[in-house]
Design a protein around this motif. Structure first.
Motif, mmCIF file in Angstrom:
data_model
loop_
_atom_site.group_PDB
_atom_site.id
_atom_site.type_symbol
_atom_site.label_atom_id
_atom_site.label_comp_id
_atom_site.label_asym_id
_atom_site.label_seq_id
_atom_site.Cartn_x
_atom_site.Cartn_y
_atom_site.Cartn_z
ATOM 1 N N ARG A 94 0.705 -1.234 -0.031
ATOM 2 C CA ARG A 94 0.118 -0.091 0.069
ATOM 3 C C ARG A 94 0.859 1.227 0.029
ATOM 4 O O ARG A 94 1.800 1.697 0.964
ATOM 5 C CB ARG A 94 -0.922 0.044 1.095
ATOM 6 N N VAL A 95 0.803 2.179 -0.846
ATOM 7 C CA VAL A 95 1.279 3.321 -1.094
ATOM 8 C C VAL A 95 0.600 4.318 -0.088
ATOM 9 O O VAL A 95 -0.752 4.489 -0.493
ATOM 10 C CB VAL A 95 1.395 3.995 -2.578
ATOM 11 N N PRO A 96 1.079 4.879 0.842
ATOM 12 C CA PRO A 96 0.538 5.789 1.704
ATOM 13 C C PRO A 96 -0.114 7.059 1.033
ATOM 14 O O PRO A 96 0.428 7.470 0.027
ATOM 15 C CB PRO A 96 1.459 6.352 2.759
ATOM 16 N N ASP A 97 -1.407 7.350 1.283
ATOM 17 C CA ASP A 97 -2.003 8.785 0.958
ATOM 18 C C ASP A 97 -1.201 9.937 1.442
ATOM 19 O O ASP A 97 -1.249 11.086 0.666
ATOM 20 C CB ASP A 97 -3.400 8.521 1.340
ATOM 21 N N ALA A 98 -0.526 9.761 2.584
ATOM 22 C CA ALA A 98 0.282 10.970 3.073
ATOM 23 C C ALA A 98 1.170 10.376 4.070
ATOM 24 O O ALA A 98 1.046 9.288 4.777
ATOM 25 C CB ALA A 98 -0.591 11.871 3.724
ATOM 26 N N LEU A 99 2.446 10.779 3.946
ATOM 27 C CA LEU A 99 3.577 10.763 5.028
ATOM 28 C C LEU A 99 3.755 12.057 5.762
ATOM 29 O O LEU A 99 4.051 13.094 5.161
ATOM 30 C CB LEU A 99 4.945 10.233 3.968
ATOM 31 N N ILE A 100 3.753 11.871 6.965
ATOM 32 C CA ILE A 100 3.695 12.830 7.872
ATOM 33 C C ILE A 100 4.698 12.901 9.128
ATOM 34 O O ILE A 100 4.800 11.594 9.614
ATOM 35 C CB ILE A 100 2.444 13.184 8.550
ATOM 36 N N GLY A 101 5.585 13.667 9.328
ATOM 37 C CA GLY A 101 6.638 13.350 10.518
ATOM 38 C C GLY A 101 7.723 14.360 9.975
ATOM 39 O O GLY A 101 7.949 15.081 9.292
ATOM 40 N N ASP A 102 9.072 14.173 11.055
ATOM 41 C CA ASP A 102 10.210 14.876 10.714
ATOM 42 C C ASP A 102 10.932 13.987 9.662
ATOM 43 O O ASP A 102 12.185 14.598 9.449
ATOM 44 C CB ASP A 102 10.796 15.091 11.961
ATOM 45 N N LEU A 103 10.622 12.688 9.467
ATOM 46 C CA LEU A 103 11.270 12.094 8.397
ATOM 47 C C LEU A 103 12.760 11.425 8.660
ATOM 48 O O LEU A 103 13.483 11.286 7.820
ATOM 49 C CB LEU A 103 11.132 12.546 7.103
ATOM 50 N N ASP A 104 12.677 11.264 10.052
ATOM 51 C CA ASP A 104 14.037 10.728 10.393
ATOM 52 C C ASP A 104 14.143 9.243 10.520
ATOM 53 O O ASP A 104 15.024 8.644 10.759
ATOM 54 C CB ASP A 104 14.480 11.293 11.797
ATOM 55 N N SER A 105 12.966 8.511 10.505
ATOM 56 C CA SER A 105 12.956 7.188 10.295
ATOM 57 C C SER A 105 12.807 6.563 9.234
ATOM 58 O O SER A 105 12.924 5.293 9.056
ATOM 59 C CB SER A 105 12.029 6.656 11.502
ATOM 60 N N VAL A 106 11.841 7.085 8.195
ATOM 61 C CA VAL A 106 11.361 6.451 7.025
ATOM 62 C C VAL A 106 12.918 6.323 6.215
ATOM 63 O O VAL A 106 13.716 7.090 6.297
ATOM 64 C CB VAL A 106 10.475 7.354 6.261
ATOM 65 N N SER A 107 12.793 5.101 5.462
ATOM 66 C CA SER A 107 14.052 4.675 4.536
ATOM 67 C C SER A 107 13.922 5.655 3.482
ATOM 68 O O SER A 107 13.036 6.018 3.022
ATOM 69 C CB SER A 107 13.936 3.459 4.382
ATOM 70 N N GLU A 108 15.295 5.767 2.740
ATOM 71 C CA GLU A 108 15.162 6.507 1.413
ATOM 72 C C GLU A 108 14.474 5.720 0.176
ATOM 73 O O GLU A 108 14.178 6.465 -0.516
ATOM 74 C CB GLU A 108 16.710 6.830 1.278
ATOM 75 N N ALA A 109 14.702 4.432 0.445
ATOM 76 C CA ALA A 109 13.981 3.556 -0.599
ATOM 77 C C ALA A 109 12.308 3.882 -0.300
ATOM 78 O O ALA A 109 11.750 3.890 -1.423
ATOM 79 C CB ALA A 109 14.316 2.376 -0.117
ATOM 80 N N ALA A 110 11.919 3.990 0.581
ATOM 81 C CA ALA A 110 10.420 4.197 0.803
ATOM 82 C C ALA A 110 10.033 5.760 0.296
ATOM 83 O O ALA A 110 9.194 5.858 -0.444
ATOM 84 C CB ALA A 110 9.994 4.295 2.209
ATOM 85 N N LEU A 111 11.016 6.637 0.588
ATOM 86 C CA LEU A 111 10.809 8.080 -0.029
ATOM 87 C C LEU A 111 10.735 8.192 -1.414
ATOM 88 O O LEU A 111 9.826 8.904 -2.046
ATOM 89 C CB LEU A 111 11.798 9.140 0.655
ATOM 90 N N ALA A 112 11.515 7.150 -1.976
ATOM 91 C CA ALA A 112 11.897 7.322 -3.320
ATOM 92 C C ALA A 112 10.683 6.900 -4.052
ATOM 93 O O ALA A 112 10.400 6.931 -5.442
ATOM 94 C CB ALA A 112 13.020 6.495 -3.835
#
Length: 226
Positions: free
Chosen positions: A50-68
């Motif tokens: 599932r691709v999130p409808d929104a990603l919210i946060g300071d983004l210090d935990s999400v992987s670079e692969a997920a962000l891409a």
């Protein structure tokens, strides 16, 4: 950045990086059409397809692969460090209910911070679903359809009074407090009604009662915004 990022007329799923059963989360994804990730929760959602409808946060935990893998317009970075990612998400979502998975059952300090956030935003109805428990801040009136014998624990975040019906040990006439009387391990005699006087009372039920609690929270009146 605008204060609201997601607005929905239906219950919204919020996913964090804490303890969470994949089967439980997959079932929630089948029921709920909008899924939001709190920081590293994006990796968990993507792993389930599932691709999130929104990603919210300071983004210090999400992987670079997920962000891409996320469209840029779905990524909402909030850099301030005074609040948790859960707080950033809850205050940014307007919905009848936020059903949050992956925020309980891991580090104790993280879990306590999540419970603190419920008290900071009492006008944002939220159901926390953990491995063993379903947790919510009790609204002004909550009518619960529970089977007799169901564990009902009430935990005050500050001094709180109120009324109850359907509990083995009623709370009427009591002042519950973190350093005084608490309502741990009460028991439902059948349907239960809770009516606290202040938005400072947590309700903890067995996770099997999460659907009943979700229905009750959607139907309940809300506390005013602080």
């Amino acid at each position: 950045m605008k204060s609201l990022i997601v607005e929905s007329a239906e219950t919204v799923l919020l996913v964090g990086g804490g303890a969470c059963e994949d089967a439980t989360l997959s079932a929630a994804l089948d029921r709920l059409s909008t899924a939001i990730a709190a920081d590293g929760g994006a990796d968990r959602l993507l792993a389930l397809g599932r691709v999130p409808d929104a990603l919210i946060g300071d983004l210090d935990s999400v992987s670079e692969a997920a962000l891409a893998r996320l469209p840029p317009d779905r990524v909402h970075r909030i850099d301030e460090q005074d609040t948790t990612d859960f707080d950033k998400c809850l205050r940014s979502v307007a919905a009848p209910l936020v059903e949050a998975h992956g925020f309980l059952g891991a580090r104790l300090d993280h879990s306590l911070a999540v419970l603190n956030t419920l008290a900071r935003h009492p006008h944002r109805p939220c159901l926390l679903v953990g491995p063993d428990d379903a947790v919510a801040l009790v609204p002004p009136v909550l009518d619960l359809d529970l089977t007799p014998g169901t564990r009902v624990s009430l935990w005050p975040l500050a001094a709180a009074t109120g009324r109850s019906r359907g509990l083995k040990w009623p709370i009427d006439g009591l002042t519950l407090a973190p350093d005084g009387i608490t309502g741990t391990s009460n028991e439902a005699l059948g349907p239960v009604t809770l009516a606290p006087d202040v938005p400072r009372l947590l309700l903890m039920l067995p996770v099997a009662s999460a659907p009943a609690l979700a229905r009750a929270l959607v139907a309940a009146p809300r506390w005013p915004a602080p």
